[in-house]
Design a protein around this motif. Sequence first.
Motif, PDB file in Angstrom:
ATOM      1  N   THR A 126       0.836  -1.209   0.000  1.00 44.45           N
ATOM      2  CA  THR A 126       0.000   0.000   0.000  1.00 44.45           C
ATOM      3  C   THR A 126       0.866   1.253   0.000  1.00 44.45           C
ATOM      4  O   THR A 126       0.532   2.252  -0.656  1.00 44.45           O
ATOM      5  N   GLN A 127       1.990   1.208   0.699  1.00 49.47           N
ATOM      6  CA  GLN A 127       2.883   2.368   0.715  1.00 49.47           C
ATOM      7  C   GLN A 127       3.553   2.568  -0.636  1.00 49.47           C
ATOM      8  O   GLN A 127       3.793   3.715  -1.058  1.00 49.47           O
ATOM      9  N   VAL A 128       3.860   1.473  -1.327  1.00 50.48           N
ATOM     10  CA  VAL A 128       4.417   1.579  -2.684  1.00 50.48           C
ATOM     11  C   VAL A 128       3.405   2.238  -3.615  1.00 50.48           C
ATOM     12  O   VAL A 128       3.748   3.131  -4.409  1.00 50.48           O
ATOM     13  N   VAL A 129       2.139   1.810  -3.522  1.00 48.11           N
ATOM     14  CA  VAL A 129       1.088   2.402  -4.367  1.00 48.11           C
ATOM     15  C   VAL A 129       0.948   3.895  -4.074  1.00 48.11           C
ATOM     16  O   VAL A 129       0.831   4.710  -4.996  1.00 48.11           O
ATOM     17  N   LEU A 130       0.989   4.261  -2.795  1.00 45.49           N
ATOM     18  CA  LEU A 130       0.894   5.677  -2.429  1.00 45.49           C
ATOM     19  C   LEU A 130       2.081   6.461  -2.988  1.00 45.49           C
ATOM     20  O   LEU A 130       1.916   7.596  -3.459  1.00 45.49           O
ATOM     21  N   GLN A 131       3.278   5.882  -2.933  1.00 43.04           N
ATOM     22  CA  GLN A 131       4.452   6.557  -3.484  1.00 43.04           C
ATOM     23  C   GLN A 131       4.323   6.753  -4.992  1.00 43.04           C
ATOM     24  O   GLN A 131       4.699   7.806  -5.523  1.00 43.04           O
ATOM     25  N   ILE A 132       3.805   5.744  -5.687  1.00 45.80           N
ATOM     26  CA  ILE A 132       3.623   5.864  -7.141  1.00 45.80           C
ATOM     27  C   ILE A 132       2.615   6.965  -7.449  1.00 45.80           C
ATOM     28  O   ILE A 132       2.831   7.792  -8.349  1.00 45.80           O
ATOM     29  N   LEU A 133       1.509   6.998  -6.695  1.00 40.25           N
ATOM     30  CA  LEU A 133       0.506   8.043  -6.904  1.00 40.25           C
ATOM     31  C   LEU A 133       1.096   9.422  -6.625  1.00 40.25           C
ATOM     32  O   LEU A 133       0.841  10.386  -7.362  1.00 40.25           O
ATOM     33  N   THR A 135       4.232  10.291  -6.869  1.00 41.95           N
ATOM     34  CA  THR A 135       5.151  10.618  -7.963  1.00 41.95           C
ATOM     35  C   THR A 135       4.401  11.081  -9.204  1.00 41.95           C
ATOM     36  O   THR A 135       4.788  12.059  -9.857  1.00 41.95           O
ATOM     37  N   LEU A 136       3.301  10.391  -9.533  1.00 40.35           N
ATOM     38  CA  LEU A 136       2.515  10.770 -10.704  1.00 40.35           C
ATOM     39  C   LEU A 136       1.922  12.168 -10.538  1.00 40.35           C
ATOM     40  O   LEU A 136       1.917  12.970 -11.489  1.00 40.35           O
ATOM     41  N   VAL A 137       1.422  12.459  -9.337  1.00 42.32           N
ATOM     42  CA  VAL A 137       0.855  13.788  -9.084  1.00 42.32           C
ATOM     43  C   VAL A 137       1.916  14.863  -9.279  1.00 42.32           C
ATOM     44  O   VAL A 137       1.678  15.894  -9.920  1.00 42.32           O
ATOM     45  N   MET A 138       3.115  14.624  -8.732  1.00 42.37           N
ATOM     46  CA  MET A 138       4.172  15.622  -8.845  1.00 42.37           C
ATOM     47  C   MET A 138       4.659  15.776 -10.285  1.00 42.37           C
ATOM     48  O   MET A 138       5.027  16.867 -10.714  1.00 42.37           O
ATOM     49  N   LEU A 143       4.795  19.161 -15.054  1.00 41.51           N
ATOM     50  CA  LEU A 143       4.531  19.380 -16.477  1.00 41.51           C
ATOM     51  C   LEU A 143       3.641  20.597 -16.692  1.00 41.51           C
ATOM     52  O   LEU A 143       3.828  21.363 -17.644  1.00 41.51           O
ATOM     53  N   VAL A 144       2.662  20.780 -15.802  1.00 40.84           N
ATOM     54  CA  VAL A 144       1.783  21.941 -15.918  1.00 40.84           C
ATOM     55  C   VAL A 144       2.558  23.233 -15.681  1.00 40.84           C
ATOM     56  O   VAL A 144       2.385  24.233 -16.396  1.00 40.84           O
ATOM     57  N   LEU A 145       3.441  23.213 -14.671  1.00 40.55           N
ATOM     58  CA  LEU A 145       4.173  24.425 -14.315  1.00 40.55           C
ATOM     59  C   LEU A 145       5.326  24.718 -15.267  1.00 40.55           C
ATOM     60  O   LEU A 145       5.598  25.871 -15.614  1.00 40.55           O
ATOM     61  N   PHE A 146       6.045  23.674 -15.673  1.00 43.75           N
ATOM     62  CA  PHE A 146       7.270  23.864 -16.452  1.00 43.75           C
ATOM     63  C   PHE A 146       7.151  23.305 -17.867  1.00 43.75           C
ATOM     64  O   PHE A 146       8.168  22.987 -18.483  1.00 43.75           O
ATOM     65  N   ILE A 185       3.623  22.632  -3.114  1.00 45.32           N
ATOM     66  CA  ILE A 185       2.674  21.568  -3.444  1.00 45.32           C
ATOM     67  C   ILE A 185       3.220  20.216  -2.997  1.00 45.32           C
ATOM     68  O   ILE A 185       2.486  19.362  -2.477  1.00 45.32           O
ATOM     69  N   MET A 186       4.521  20.021  -3.186  1.00 44.31           N
ATOM     70  CA  MET A 186       5.140  18.766  -2.758  1.00 44.31           C
ATOM     71  C   MET A 186       5.004  18.573  -1.248  1.00 44.31           C
ATOM     72  O   MET A 186       4.679  17.480  -0.768  1.00 44.31           O
ATOM     73  N   MET A 187       5.231  19.641  -0.496  1.00 43.48           N
ATOM     74  CA  MET A 187       5.068  19.567   0.954  1.00 43.48           C
ATOM     75  C   MET A 187       3.617  19.306   1.335  1.00 43.48           C
ATOM     76  O   MET A 187       3.328  18.500   2.222  1.00 43.48           O
ATOM     77  N   ALA A 188       2.693  19.968   0.640  1.00 40.99           N
ATOM     78  CA  ALA A 188       1.270  19.800   0.934  1.00 40.99           C
ATOM     79  C   ALA A 188       0.810  18.369   0.677  1.00 40.99           C
ATOM     80  O   ALA A 188      -0.026  17.830   1.415  1.00 40.99           O
ATOM     81  N   VAL A 189       1.348  17.746  -0.373  1.00 40.26           N
ATOM     82  CA  VAL A 189       0.976  16.355  -0.691  1.00 40.26           C
ATOM     83  C   VAL A 189       1.689  15.381   0.241  1.00 40.26           C
ATOM     84  O   VAL A 189       1.144  14.328   0.591  1.00 40.26           O
TER      85      VAL A 189
END
Length: 312
Positions: A126-133, A135-138, A143-146, A185-189
């Motif tokens: 479950t922690q691996v899945v959360l890490q993947i999610l 990473t995808l969010v970031m 991509l949106v910002l840069f 955003i990274m800190m918030a997530v």
Amino acid sequence: MTNPYQGPEADLGPDGPAAERVGPPRRRPMGHGWLWWRRAWRLTAANRVLWCLALLVFMAVVMGISLVGLFVPVLGNFAPTLIGPVLVAGLMQLAWRRWHDEEFDFGQLFAGFSVRTGPLFLTGLTQVVLQILFTLVMVVVALVLFGPEIAALFSAAFQSAPVDPASMAGLGPMSVIKTTLLMLIMMAVSIPYMAMIWFQVPLVLFGDRRPLPALKESLVAVLRNWRPMLWYGLVPVPFMLLVALVIGLLLAGASLVFGGDSLAMVLVGVLTGLLSLVLMLFFMAVTMVSIYASFRDIFGVGDDEPDATPDL
């Protein structure tokens, strides 16, 4: 007849961890953020050498798993996270033993491989899945910002042409703003991610919870106790700064005294490195035990109250 090759088994008998009730998360006073550190210090300082050795073994195993994971493309990066809860369970088991004034048993360091191993592996999954999610969010946010900058760089790379400074000239201040926003955003997530996994392992190990409900229960526990958790996070900061200052002064003093002797400076560097390693291992041990102390306090394990803390 005792099998000499049998793996270590944790004490889950009538007087073991399974006998203690793990209730729902409750609110605790803000001052308990300091109390958790004080409890952990008492429990760890009594066996400081053994705790440092246990954390050294723990770190060596994690590093070994990380090195093996390098040979597995992409998925190998998540190997330490997958196996991590099984290893952390051993440290939680050691904390439980010392809390109840039982002998420090190195065999319990690998208790996660013999007690609730399946749920603990699922916890890692479950922690691996959360890490993947995460990473995808970031990646999407980056991509949106840069997007324009990244597109310009990739275009120049594919065309084997230098990036046109004129096209990037107006992006200086804006890039700083975007980078700052990305970090925020990274800190918030990261905060909810850490809150979800903070108590997940002890809930699965001692509370007989399933991995997914444990994520939610851990998040609720942290949100209900955000004030003591905030205080808990601030307590070690001055001590860490003090340690960094002392080590910096030692190196500066050694440089003044042995500035012309390269061999002496190498020895000073080695000794300072060893001192830093020992302090880091001890701090990690205290942190692990403090998580267990906060877990007992917040979830009312065995109806625990401050007066029930063993005075070692």
